[in-house]
Design a protein around this motif. Structure first.
Motif, PDB file in Angstrom:
ATOM      1  N   UNK A 125       0.827  -1.213   0.000  1.00 21.53           N
ATOM      2  CA  UNK A 125       0.000   0.000   0.000  1.00 21.53           C
ATOM      3  C   UNK A 125       0.856   1.256   0.000  1.00 21.53           C
ATOM      4  N   UNK A 126       1.912   1.270   0.823  1.00 18.59           N
ATOM      5  CA  UNK A 126       2.779   2.458   0.900  1.00 18.59           C
ATOM      6  C   UNK A 126       3.488   2.713  -0.425  1.00 18.59           C
ATOM      7  N   UNK A 127       3.790   1.629  -1.143  1.00 18.28           N
ATOM      8  CA  UNK A 127       4.491   1.768  -2.425  1.00 18.28           C
ATOM      9  C   UNK A 127       3.587   2.222  -3.551  1.00 18.28           C
ATOM     10  N   UNK A 128       2.296   1.960  -3.424  1.00 18.53           N
ATOM     11  CA  UNK A 128       1.361   2.303  -4.502  1.00 18.53           C
ATOM     12  C   UNK A 128       0.669   3.648  -4.286  1.00 18.53           C
ATOM     13  N   UNK A 129       0.500   4.051  -3.029  1.00 22.19           N
ATOM     14  CA  UNK A 129      -0.001   5.406  -2.758  1.00 22.19           C
ATOM     15  C   UNK A 129       0.994   6.033  -1.794  1.00 22.19           C
ATOM     16  N   UNK A 130       1.848   6.900  -2.332  1.00 22.31           N
ATOM     17  CA  UNK A 130       3.026   7.391  -1.611  1.00 22.31           C
ATOM     18  C   UNK A 130       2.764   8.745  -0.947  1.00 22.31           C
ATOM     19  N   UNK A 147      -5.111  -5.411  -1.150  1.00 22.96           N
ATOM     20  CA  UNK A 147      -6.460  -4.848  -1.151  1.00 22.96           C
ATOM     21  C   UNK A 147      -7.010  -4.530   0.235  1.00 22.96           C
ATOM     22  N   UNK A 148      -6.334  -5.014   1.290  1.00 24.43           N
ATOM     23  CA  UNK A 148      -6.789  -4.869   2.681  1.00 24.43           C
ATOM     24  C   UNK A 148      -8.050  -5.696   2.954  1.00 24.43           C
ATOM     25  N   UNK A 149      -8.373  -6.620   2.043  1.00 21.02           N
ATOM     26  CA  UNK A 149      -9.554  -7.467   2.223  1.00 21.02           C
ATOM     27  C   UNK A 149      -9.200  -8.692   3.067  1.00 21.02           C
ATOM     28  N   UNK A 150     -10.144  -9.088   3.919  1.00 17.40           N
ATOM     29  CA  UNK A 150      -9.961 -10.306   4.709  1.00 17.40           C
ATOM     30  C   UNK A 150      -9.891 -11.508   3.771  1.00 17.40           C
ATOM     31  N   UNK A 151      -8.959 -12.415   4.076  1.00 12.63           N
ATOM     32  CA  UNK A 151      -8.771 -13.573   3.200  1.00 12.63           C
ATOM     33  C   UNK A 151      -9.895 -14.597   3.347  1.00 12.63           C
ATOM     34  N   UNK A 207      -0.506  -2.366  12.052  1.00 11.11           N
ATOM     35  CA  UNK A 207       0.569  -1.607  11.398  1.00 11.11           C
ATOM     36  C   UNK A 207       0.649  -0.277  12.134  1.00 11.11           C
ATOM     37  N   UNK A 208       1.791  -0.007  12.743  1.00 15.06           N
ATOM     38  CA  UNK A 208       1.940   1.206  13.553  1.00 15.06           C
ATOM     39  C   UNK A 208       3.206   1.945  13.157  1.00 15.06           C
ATOM     40  N   UNK A 209       3.056   3.196  12.753  1.00 14.48           N
ATOM     41  CA  UNK A 209       4.188   3.968  12.267  1.00 14.48           C
ATOM     42  C   UNK A 209       4.919   4.740  13.351  1.00 14.48           C
ATOM     43  N   UNK A 210       6.078   5.232  12.977  1.00 13.98           N
ATOM     44  CA  UNK A 210       6.839   6.132  13.844  1.00 13.98           C
ATOM     45  C   UNK A 210       6.057   7.427  14.051  1.00 13.98           C
ATOM     46  N   UNK A 211       6.520   8.207  14.993  1.00 10.84           N
ATOM     47  CA  UNK A 211       6.014   9.556  15.204  1.00 10.84           C
ATOM     48  C   UNK A 211       6.414  10.424  14.013  1.00 10.84           C
ATOM     49  N   UNK A 212       5.530  11.327  13.591  1.00  8.96           N
ATOM     50  CA  UNK A 212       5.954  12.293  12.584  1.00  8.96           C
ATOM     51  C   UNK A 212       5.289  12.151  11.228  1.00  8.96           C
ATOM     52  N   UNK A 213       4.001  11.765  11.199  1.00 12.03           N
ATOM     53  CA  UNK A 213       3.283  11.696   9.926  1.00 12.03           C
ATOM     54  C   UNK A 213       3.184  10.307   9.340  1.00 12.03           C
ATOM     55  N   UNK A 214       3.879   9.341   9.936  1.00 15.21           N
ATOM     56  CA  UNK A 214       3.889   7.981   9.386  1.00 15.21           C
ATOM     57  C   UNK A 214       2.537   7.304   9.505  1.00 15.21           C
ATOM     58  N   UNK A 215       1.824   7.530  10.605  1.00 15.74           N
ATOM     59  CA  UNK A 215       0.533   6.867  10.784  1.00 15.74           C
ATOM     60  C   UNK A 215      -0.538   7.458   9.873  1.00 15.74           C
ATOM     61  N   UNK A 216      -0.459   8.765   9.623  1.00 17.91           N
ATOM     62  CA  UNK A 216      -1.383   9.344   8.649  1.00 17.91           C
ATOM     63  C   UNK A 216      -1.122   8.759   7.259  1.00 17.91           C
ATOM     64  N   UNK A 217       0.149   8.609   6.884  1.00 19.31           N
ATOM     65  CA  UNK A 217       0.422   8.065   5.558  1.00 19.31           C
ATOM     66  C   UNK A 217      -0.101   6.636   5.439  1.00 19.31           C
ATOM     67  N   UNK A 218       0.007   5.850   6.520  1.00 24.04           N
ATOM     68  CA  UNK A 218      -0.576   4.503   6.479  1.00 24.04           C
ATOM     69  C   UNK A 218      -2.089   4.588   6.281  1.00 24.04           C
ATOM     70  N   UNK A 219      -2.730   5.538   6.942  1.00 18.65           N
ATOM     71  CA  UNK A 219      -4.179   5.719   6.770  1.00 18.65           C
ATOM     72  C   UNK A 219      -4.507   6.044   5.315  1.00 18.65           C
ATOM     73  N   UNK A 224      -3.505   2.791   3.024  1.00 17.40           N
ATOM     74  CA  UNK A 224      -4.365   1.617   3.196  1.00 17.40           C
ATOM     75  C   UNK A 224      -5.801   1.932   2.780  1.00 17.40           C
ATOM     76  N   UNK A 225      -6.260   3.146   3.079  1.00 14.51           N
ATOM     77  CA  UNK A 225      -7.603   3.563   2.642  1.00 14.51           C
ATOM     78  C   UNK A 225      -7.694   3.589   1.128  1.00 14.51           C
ATOM     79  N   UNK A 226      -6.672   4.107   0.491  1.00 11.94           N
ATOM     80  CA  UNK A 226      -6.614   4.148  -0.979  1.00 11.94           C
ATOM     81  C   UNK A 226      -6.641   2.740  -1.562  1.00 11.94           C
ATOM     82  N   UNK A 227      -5.850   1.840  -0.964  1.00 16.57           N
ATOM     83  CA  UNK A 227      -5.742   0.463  -1.490  1.00 16.57           C
ATOM     84  C   UNK A 227      -7.114  -0.224  -1.455  1.00 16.57           C
ATOM     85  N   UNK A 228      -7.845  -0.068  -0.370  1.00 19.37           N
ATOM     86  CA  UNK A 228      -9.173  -0.678  -0.288  1.00 19.37           C
ATOM     87  C   UNK A 228     -10.155   0.035  -1.220  1.00 19.37           C
TER      88      UNK A 228
END
Length: 393
Positions: A76-81, A352-356, A370-382, A385-389
């Motif tokens: 997900x991070x690689x496809x929506x950067x 896809x973030x879909x349950x198998x 999935x838990x990011x470092x401090x400093x914007x990492x958790x927003x980027x995961x949001x 991952x939201x984009x991927x789904x």
């Protein structure tokens, strides 16, 4: 019970990941219902970054995320950067600036990010249902049925985007985990992350330094962070400690290097050049006075350094660069910026973030392990991952 028109997907949680997922899917022509029990969308976004929203980081990489599967976030991070989200922010004319360690903040207000996401949802004709409690979720005959205060809505797809229990005063709960378990998904034990740590016992005297901060290297296990540490009336905080807290487990020590820029042998060298000085004075050249005093007192080195052997000085050096605190706990979910653990990545497709094992059930954002470092990492995961789904709903 009244039943409303059907949807292509129902997204539970109008936070960062839910808003992103809804906007992306809606703009792909899907009929989306976005639900939240709060009266306002994006409440955690609004308080983030001191109200300016640290919305991403220029140094996003999967190795800056904790997960039982350290590779899961890569897709997900690689496809929506970060650059993709920055381009979206720029397209709305939202001014931003880069602070330390690649952190990006709005020049103005976090409200601009929430308004942007709501506008993106409007473009996708997303139906928004705020202030509505979910009282039941069922799955039968290929459809999810969600009860909202006595009204049922249905869709073939359901997205869990309700986050974790950190910051309960904002309405955060463990609802995502209850729902995941209802559908047979494993949950990695949740715990507070990016959270201040508390001190007790013999270390309680360090609480007297409340308000004192210093640039240090903090270590938890094998992971090191160089940033400010702050002493509080309860223990330890500041960016370096918050970062280390995500890797810390109860009973483990936190290592602190109070003098990361000093080379080995600096104290014996100082004895030769300034023999009449004291350790406290030397430390006060780098550290706040109160901290310098406390550390030299703890080491029992009040005398001039000329009276101390090189061996004693080398021992003091080692202690100052490998100081160990053993926290007796953390300040818990009330003060945690995020939650570590969550819905197991082993249950989900990283694409896809879909349950198998459960058809058309998705989980995104902080609800996932999935838990990011401090400093914007958790927003980027949001966002990612939201984009991927959103791409596959």
């Amino acid at each position: 019970m009244a039943t409303s028109p059907d949807y292509d997907a129902i997204i539970l949680g109008a936070g960062a990941a839910g808003l992103m997922c809804a906007a992306v899917a809606g703009q792909r022509g899907r009929k989306i219902l976005l639900v939240d029990h709060a009266e306002q969308a994006g409440k955690k976004i609004l308080i983030s970054g001191g109200g300016r929203c640290n919305f991403t980081n220029v140094h996003i990489a999967a190795d800056r995320y904790l997960s039982a599967n350290p590779h899961f976030a890569k897709s997900a991070l690689g496809r929506y950067t970060a650059q993709d989200f920055i381009a979206l922010v720029d397209s709305y004319g939202i001014a931003w600036h880069e602070k330390t360690l690649g952190q990006l903040f709005c020049d103005g207000s976090a409200k601009q990010i929430v308004e942007m996401l709501l506008d993106e949802c409007d473009k996708g004709r997303v139906d928004l249902s705020l202030g509505r409690a979910v009282t039941a979720v069922e799955h039968a005959d290929g459809r999810y049925r969600v009860s909202l205060d006595g009204r049922a809505v249905t869709a073939p797809a359901l997205v869990i985007a309700t986050g974790g229990p950190s910051i309960p005063k904002m309405g955060a709960t463990g609802f995502a985990y209850d729902l995941a378990r209802q559908f047979g998904l494993k949950v990695v034990e949740p715990r507070p992350a990016l959270v201040p740590l508390t001190l007790g016992g013999d270390e309680i005297l360090f609480r007297e330094l409340s308000g004192v901060a210093a640039d240090v290297v903090a270590t938890a296990g094998k992971t090191k962070f160089r940033e400010a540490a702050l002493f509080t009336h309860r223990g330890l905080s500041g960016p370096a400690i918050l970062q280390a807290s995500s890797y810390w487990r109860n009973g483990q020590p936190i290592g602190i290097d109070f003098l990361p820029d000093r080379d080995s042998g600096w104290l014996p060298a100082a004895k030769r050049t300034t023999p009449r000085t004291t350790l406290r004075k030397l430390l006060a050249n780098t550290l706040p006075d109160r901290l310098a005093e406390t550390l030299s007192d703890r080491l029992g080195m009040a005398n001039e350094i000329s009276t101390l052997t090189d061996r004693k000085l080398q021992d003091a050096e080692r202690a100052l660069s490998h100081w160990q605190f053993t926290p007796n706990g953390s300040e818990g979910y009330a003060k945690a910026e995020v939650t570590a653990g969550g819905i197991s990545t082993a249950e989900l497709s990283s694409q896809t973030m879909q349950a198998k094992r459960v058809p058309m059930l998705y989980a995104v954002g902080e609800a996932v392990d999935v838990t990011g470092w401090l400093g914007g990492y958790n927003f980027q995961w949001a966002w990612s991952s939201g984009w991927a789904a959103g791409q596959v709903l």
